[in-house]
Write a protein that holds these residues in place. Structure first.
Motif, PDB file in Angstrom:
ATOM      1  N   ASN A 457       0.826  -1.214   0.000  1.00  0.00           N
ATOM      2  CA  ASN A 457       0.000   0.000   0.000  1.00  0.00           C
ATOM      3  C   ASN A 457       0.861   1.265   0.000  1.00  0.00           C
ATOM      4  N   THR A 458       1.638   1.414  -1.070  1.00  0.00           N
ATOM      5  CA  THR A 458       2.463   2.603  -1.242  1.00  0.00           C
ATOM      6  C   THR A 458       2.437   3.003  -2.716  1.00  0.00           C
ATOM      7  N   ALA A 459       2.804   4.235  -2.983  1.00  0.00           N
ATOM      8  CA  ALA A 459       3.092   4.726  -4.335  1.00  0.00           C
ATOM      9  C   ALA A 459       1.990   4.385  -5.327  1.00  0.00           C
ATOM     10  N   GLY A 460       2.404   3.869  -6.518  1.00  0.00           N
ATOM     11  CA  GLY A 460       1.458   3.612  -7.590  1.00  0.00           C
ATOM     12  C   GLY A 460       0.445   2.540  -7.266  1.00  0.00           C
ATOM     13  N   ILE A 461       0.814   1.555  -6.465  1.00  0.00           N
ATOM     14  CA  ILE A 461      -0.149   0.518  -6.085  1.00  0.00           C
ATOM     15  C   ILE A 461      -1.258   1.122  -5.237  1.00  0.00           C
ATOM     16  N   ARG A 462      -0.888   1.962  -4.293  1.00  0.00           N
ATOM     17  CA  ARG A 462      -1.903   2.597  -3.447  1.00  0.00           C
ATOM     18  C   ARG A 462      -2.881   3.418  -4.282  1.00  0.00           C
ATOM     19  N   SER A 463      -2.370   4.155  -5.267  1.00  0.00           N
ATOM     20  CA  SER A 463      -3.264   4.977  -6.081  1.00  0.00           C
ATOM     21  C   SER A 463      -4.216   4.117  -6.906  1.00  0.00           C
ATOM     22  N   LYS A 464      -3.751   2.936  -7.364  1.00  0.00           N
ATOM     23  CA  LYS A 464      -4.639   2.053  -8.126  1.00  0.00           C
ATOM     24  C   LYS A 464      -5.721   1.459  -7.221  1.00  0.00           C
ATOM     25  N   ILE A 465      -5.366   1.141  -5.990  1.00  0.00           N
ATOM     26  CA  ILE A 465      -6.373   0.638  -5.050  1.00  0.00           C
ATOM     27  C   ILE A 465      -7.374   1.740  -4.717  1.00  0.00           C
ATOM     28  N   ASP A 466      -6.896   2.972  -4.624  1.00  0.00           N
ATOM     29  CA  ASP A 466      -7.806   4.103  -4.404  1.00  0.00           C
ATOM     30  C   ASP A 466      -8.843   4.171  -5.524  1.00  0.00           C
ATOM     31  N   HIS A 467      -8.415   3.971  -6.763  1.00  0.00           N
ATOM     32  CA  HIS A 467      -9.360   3.948  -7.881  1.00  0.00           C
ATOM     33  C   HIS A 467     -10.346   2.788  -7.739  1.00  0.00           C
ATOM     34  N   HIS A 516     -10.405   4.189 -16.562  1.00  0.00           N
ATOM     35  CA  HIS A 516      -9.290   5.053 -16.158  1.00  0.00           C
ATOM     36  C   HIS A 516      -7.940   4.707 -16.789  1.00  0.00           C
ATOM     37  N   PHE A 517      -7.764   3.500 -17.321  1.00  0.00           N
ATOM     38  CA  PHE A 517      -6.406   3.072 -17.651  1.00  0.00           C
ATOM     39  C   PHE A 517      -6.247   2.435 -19.029  1.00  0.00           C
TER      40      PHE A 517
END
Length: 536
Positions: A457-467, A516-517
Motif C-alpha cells: 500500500n504505497t506509491a502507484g499501487i496505493r493509487s490504483k487501489i484508491d481507484h 481510467h487506464f
C-alpha cells in the motif's frame, strides 16, 4: 514524427511494456513514431512497419512488413557492443553482459551515450523526427540532452521506478546526469502522484521542475486482458496450455531437482554452485511440464505472482507465507510467472522447508542471491523469521513439511498472450513490492482480467487501489492493501479472507480498468503534449 528513446526490449515488464503499448496505441491512432531500442524480433509486433539495424561497421540493414494500423512505427536498433547498461542484473539476448549502470566506469557509460548520439543525429535528420521522449531518468535522457544541444530538438522524459531506485539513488554520477537532463527537458512526465513527489524530492535543485511536471499514467490493453466466465475457465486453461506448449523450453525437471541436494550442513559455496547450475537455461523459455500443470488448476483457489523475480519485487514474501496459507486455504495453488535471479534461491528455500532443513532455511534467508553484493530486500522475510518464538518456528516448519509438491508452480517467462489467458483463471494476484512502484502495469492487467490485485500500500499501487474503491466495497479493497512494514503477516491474514469474496467483484474491477487506464486514452494524451516544435 515522434522519436521514442527506450534502449531495451519490448517484452518483460515495466518500461518495456509501457513502451510497447504506447507504440501500439500511437499506431492505432495514426501517429507515426521512431522507436530506438534493442528489440531483436520486430516481426513479433504487428505495429512495427520497418526495422533498421546499425552495425558498428558497414551499411545499415533494413526490413519492412505490412501493418494493420494507420500510424507507422519504425524500429531503429544500434549495435552497442557486448555490454548493455541495465538497472537490475539480468540476461539479455544478444549481449554477453547486462551490467548494472552503477558498476560501469565513466568511460563505458560515455561510449554508450556517444554511440547513440552519433547514430541518432543522422536518424533525426533523415526521418524528420521533430521531438523526442526519453524513457527513464538515465541514460536515454542524457542522450536526448546531447541531441538537443547538437540539433536543437526538444525532448521530454518519462522516469520509471527502476532507474530511480536502482541507479539514481545509488550513484552520484547518475543522479547528476539525471538532474542535468531534467534541467533541459521540455516536459517531465510522472506516472503517479507518488512518482511526482519522488522527483521533486530527488531533484529539488533542478530549476523550474514543478512547471515541467505533467501526468501520464500507465495503462492496460483492455482488448487483450478480459474476464473469463466461470463456465469458460476449462476452455481458457486449455488455450493457455496450448500456448505455453508452443513456447521455447526453459528450466528442466532435473534442474529443478538440484535444490534437493542441499542440506543443513551445506556451505555457502555449495549453495552458490547449485544456484548457478540450476540457472543455466533460456530465461525466455517456459518450464518443462508447465503447460500440463496449468491445465490442471481449476477449480482450486489460485494465487498468482507476475513479474521479475528479484527480491525488491517481494515474491519471497509470498513464498515465506506459504506454510500458513496452505494451512488456511484448502487446495491452494500458487503460480509464479516470471524469471530473474531470485528464482533459484526461492526454489532452494522451498525445498529446504519441505524437508525440514531448519538451518538451511535460516542460511538461505541470510545468503539471498549469491551474485548480489547486498541482499537488503530479504530483510522483511528474515526479520519475520527471526522474531518467531521457538514454538512458532516449530509450528512453521511443521506446516512447511505438509506443503504438497504441486502447490507452487514456477512457469518461467510468459508473454502477454499467455498472461492474458492466465490472469482470468486465477482468483488473486499478489504484488508485495519492497520498493515504491511508480506504475505497476501488472496490477492493472490483473484488474482488467477480474483477478483481484493485492499489493504493497504505497506509491502507484496505493493509487490504483484508491481507484478500485470507486467500484469495489471498502471492506474488500482494505484487504488489497498490504502494509510495507508487515508484508508477510498481511499476506497470511488478508489472502484467505479475500479469496472468499473476490468472485462477485470481477465486473467492478474491470470497469475501473476500462474507465481510467486504457492505453488509447493515455497515448492520445501523450502525443498531444509532445507537439513538435523542431524543424530539421
Amino acid at each position: 514524427m515522434i522519436g521514442i528513446l527506450h534502449g531495451y526490449l519490448l517484452e518483460g515488464s515495466g518500461s518495456n511494456i509501457w513502451t510497447r503499448n504506447i507504440c501500439e496505441a500511437l499506431a492505432r491512432a495514426g501517429t507515426p513514431a521512431a522507436l530506438i531500442c534493442q528489440e531483436r524480433h520486430p516481426e513479433r509486433y504487428n505495429f512495427i512497419e520497418s526495422a533498421t539495424f546499425y552495425p558498428l561497421k558497414g551499411e545499415a540493414e533494413h526490413t519492412r512488413k505490412d501493418t494493420p494500423y494507420p500510424g507507422k512505427i519504425e524500429l531503429h536498433r544500434l549495435d552497442i557492443g557486448k555490454t548493455l547498461p541495465v538497472f537490475v542484473r539480468d540476461k539479455y539476448e544478444g549481449f554477453e553482459k547486462a551490467v548494472p549502470m552503477i558498476e560501469l566506469s565513466d568511460q563505458k557509460l560515455e561510449r554508450y551515450v556517444e554511440r547513440h548520439v552519433e547514430v541518432l543525429s543522422q536518424i533525426i535528420k533523415k526521418r524528420g523526427i521533430q521531438s523526442l521522449v526519453a524513457n527513464h531518468a538515465v541514460l536515454m535522457p542524457t542522450i536526448a540532452q546531447r541531441l538537443k544541444k547538437k540539433l536543437g530538438i526538444p525532448y521530454s522524459v518519462v522516469p520509471h521506478g527502476s532507474a530511480i531506485e536502482y541507479a539514481v539513488r545509488l550513484d552520484g554520477r547518475l543522479h547528476a546526469a539525471a538532474a542535468a537532463a531534467l534541467t533541459h527537458a521540455t516536459h517531465v512526465f510522472f506516472v503517479s502522484e507518488e512518482m511526482k513527489a519522488r522527483l521533486q524530492q530527488l531533484f529539488a535543485s533542478v530549476p523550474k521542475l514543478a512547471s515541467k511536471l505533467s501526468p501520464v499514467t500507465v495503462g492496460v490493453d483492455t482488448r487483450l486482458f478480459k474476464i473469463v466466465a466461470p463456465s469458460e475457465k476449462k476452455v481458457a486453461q486449455l488455450r493457455l496450455s496450448q500456448l505455453v506448449e508452443k513456447l521455447p523450453r526453459g528450466k528442466s525437471e532435473a534442474q529443478r531437482a538440484l535444490a534437493d541436494s542441499l542440506t543443513d550442513g551445506s556451505s555457502f559455496a555449495a549453495y552458490a554452485d547449485v544456484v548457478q547450475k540450476a540457472s543455466l537455461y533460456s530465461v525466455k523459455g517456459v518450464d518443462a511440464g508447465a503447460g500440463a500443470a496449468l491445465q490442471k488448476l481449476s477449480p482450486a483457489p489460485t494465487v498468482l505472482f507476475v513479474g521479475r523475480l528479484i527480491a525488491a519485487k517481494g515474491p519471497q514474501c509470498l513464498l515465506f507465507a506459504l506454510p500458513q496459507l496452505v494451512a488456511a486455504i484448502p487446495g491452494l495453488k500458487v503460480i509464479v510467472a516470471g524469471q530473474g535471479p531470485l528464482r533459484e534461491p526461492m526454489e532452494c528455500f522451498l525445498s529446504a522447508l519441505r524437508r525440514g532443513q531448519k538451518e538451511l532455511v535460516g542460511n538461505i534467508l541470510k545468503w539471498g542471491v549469491p551474485e548480489e553484493s547486498h541482499n537488503l530486500y530479504f530483510k522483511t522475510s528474515r526479520e519475520f523469521y527471526e522474531k518467531m518464538s521457538a514454538s512458532e518456528r516449530e509450528s512453521y516448519f511443521e506446516l512447511g513439511r505438509n506443503i504438497p509438491k504441486d502447490t507452487i508452480l514456477f512457469t518461467g517467462f510468459l508473454g502477454h498472450q499467455e498472461l492474458a489467458e492466465l490472469y482470468p483463471i486465477c482468483d488473486v494476484a499478489v504484488f508485495p513490492s519492497l520498493v515504491p512502484e511508480a506504475g505497476p502495469m501488472v496490477f492493472l492487467e490483473a484488474m482488467a482480467s477480474g483477478c483481484f490485485p493485492v499489493g504493497t500500500n504505497t506509491a502507484g499501487i496505493r493509487s490504483k487501489i484508491d481507484h478500485m474503491e470507486t467500484e469495489v466495497p471498502p471492506s474488500l479493497t482494505s484487504l488489497a492493501r498490504l502494509s510495507p512494514d508487515n508484508l508477510v503477516g498481511d499476506l497470511t491474514t488478508n489472502l484467505p479472507k479475500a479469496l472468499k469474496e473476490v468472485a462477485a467483484q470481477k465486473e467492478a474491477m474491470r470497469r475501473v480498468a476500462v474507465r481510467h487506464f486504457d492505453w488509447m486514452q493515455i497515448a492520445s494524451d501523450l502525443s498531444t503534449k509532445l507537439t513538435p516544435t523542431y524543424k530539421s
